[in-house]
Design an enzyme around this catalytic site. Structure first.
Site, PDB file in Angstrom:
ATOM      1  N   LEU A  48       0.957  -1.196   0.060  1.00  0.00           N
ATOM      2  CA  LEU A  48       0.063  -0.047  -0.121  1.00  0.00           C
ATOM      3  C   LEU A  48       0.975   1.330  -0.050  1.00  0.00           C
ATOM      4  O   LEU A  48       1.700   1.282   0.863  1.00  0.00           O
ATOM      5  CB  LEU A  48      -0.798  -0.023   1.244  1.00  0.00           C
ATOM      6  CG  LEU A  48      -2.161   0.728   1.165  1.00  0.00           C
ATOM      7  CD1 LEU A  48      -3.078   0.392  -0.039  1.00  0.00           C
ATOM      8  CD2 LEU A  48      -2.915   0.320   2.639  1.00  0.00           C
ATOM      9  N   ASP A  49       0.781   2.215  -0.954  1.00  0.00           N
ATOM     10  CA  ASP A  49       1.638   3.480  -1.117  1.00  0.00           C
ATOM     11  C   ASP A  49       1.526   4.378   0.083  1.00  0.00           C
ATOM     12  O   ASP A  49       0.553   4.158   0.851  1.00  0.00           O
ATOM     13  CB  ASP A  49       1.230   4.349  -2.351  1.00  0.00           C
ATOM     14  CG  ASP A  49       1.273   3.658  -3.657  1.00  0.00           C
ATOM     15  OD1 ASP A  49       2.288   2.458  -3.807  1.00  0.00           O
ATOM     16  OD2 ASP A  49       0.851   3.789  -4.512  1.00  0.00           O
ATOM     17  N   PRO A  50       2.619   4.754   0.403  1.00  0.00           N
ATOM     18  CA  PRO A  50       2.819   5.809   1.607  1.00  0.00           C
ATOM     19  C   PRO A  50       1.562   6.735   1.671  1.00  0.00           C
ATOM     20  O   PRO A  50       0.908   6.985   2.793  1.00  0.00           O
ATOM     21  CB  PRO A  50       3.997   6.547   1.762  1.00  0.00           C
ATOM     22  CG  PRO A  50       5.014   5.725   0.944  1.00  0.00           C
ATOM     23  CD  PRO A  50       4.006   4.749  -0.170  1.00  0.00           C
TER      24      PRO A  50
END
Length: 317
Positions: A48-50
């Site tokens: 999950l992207d930052p």
């Protein structure tokens, strides 16, 4: 012969369904959870992207053997597309590369959704973990390069328009493995003649887990250290009972497989790698993959052939 080093950490197993906050990377989240549990082993079931928040299933111990089954599960995302700008990363992180004064009408957006529903072809973003000639696409992009990333087939089972806002639109999708939401924003913006990028992204579900399974970093810390938190200089608590209560059973990841209940004797044979005869009226006769349990605890993943369960992957008792 050199002696094998003793494993560091506790042999705790199960799933932590983390509600990952914006700004925290997936690797950082895994490290945090592993430290809080003092676990021997940990891993996640889908980056999950930052800049994204929401469900990051983190496997501890024996649960790491079930990660592929969760990675293959359907996912639900709620996201906002900001219209009028295309960005290098297809989200807020990258610089603007294209702009438009056009803004799409709701009717035009709704008319476009069927194009992106079902099995579609999608080109991943330049800033993605796709490997090109052995190198990650995002590493090439960060160095200023561009690469030809081949289209891939993805499946979107549901695509709903949730809310129209000034300059943006909120959507929710249910999709299969490998779908890039950032690519949807990019491609829809181009189709609508206005450009677009992701301004908010939240992963709501990863099958078989639901929002009821969510636990936050703050809740984990409170369970580990108490409401007062860990004070500087104090030794780490040795009582893990409260935080261990927040772990979801390893077997929850395998609800998609046929289930086989074993006796204690059969379970012991399976743990030694031996096949066993499956008994009972309701027992499946054939299955490429099935899940065997004893007293409600996961024993093994294996195949059922001619009424016999043959273990492929065994779990510690």
């Amino acid at each position: 012969m050199a002696r094998r080093g003793k494993k560091k950490g506790r042999p705790v197993s199960g799933w932590v369904i983390l509600d990952k906050p914006v700004g925290m990377g997936s690797t950082e989240a895994v490290s945090k959870v592993k430290w809080l549990f003092q676990a021997e082993k940990a891993g996640h079931a889908g980056t999950l992207d930052p800049l994204a928040s929401g469900m990051l299933p983190i496997a501890l111990g024996e649960a790491t053997k079930t990660v592929p089954y969760v990675q293959d599960g359907a996912k639900v995302y709620r996201f906002t597309v900001a219209w009028g700008e295309e960005r290098s990363t297809d989200d807020l992180e990258g610089p603007v590369t294209k702009t438009s004064d056009n803004r799409p009408a709701e009717a035009d957006i709704r008319a476009l959704l069927p194009k992106y529903t079902g099995v579609i072809m999608q080109t991943p973003p330049q800033f993605s973990a796709i490997k090109i000639a052995g190198e990650r696409a995002y590493d090439i992009a960060r160095d200023g390069g561009t690469v030809e990333i081949p289209e891939r087939e993805v499946e979107i089972g549901r695509f709903d328009l949730v809310e129209m806002r000034e300059g943006s639109t909120v959507f929710e999708i249910e999709c299969g493995k490998g779908t890039y939401v950032r690519s949807l924003a990019r491609d829809m913006g181009r189709d609508l003649g206005c450009f677009g990028h992701i301004s908010e992204l939240r992963r709501v579900e990863v099958d078989p887990f639901t929002p009821e399974d969510f636990v936050t970093v703050a809740e984990l810390e409170a369970a580990r250290f108490g409401e007062a938190g860990q004070q500087e200089g104090e030794p780490l608590p040795t009582d893990f009972s409260a935080i261990d209560d927040l772990v979801v059973d390893t077997g929850a990841a395998l609800e998609c497989l046929p289930q086989v209940a074993l006796t204690d004797d059969a379970a012991n044979r399976i743990r030694l790698g031996n096949p066993v005869i499956i008994r009972g009226r309701d027992a499946p006769v054939e299955a490429e993959e099935a899940c065997a349990t004893a007293r409600g605890r996961l024993v093994a993943i294996g195949a059922i052939e001619a009424g016999m369960f043959k273990p492929k992957r065994v779990f510690a008792g």
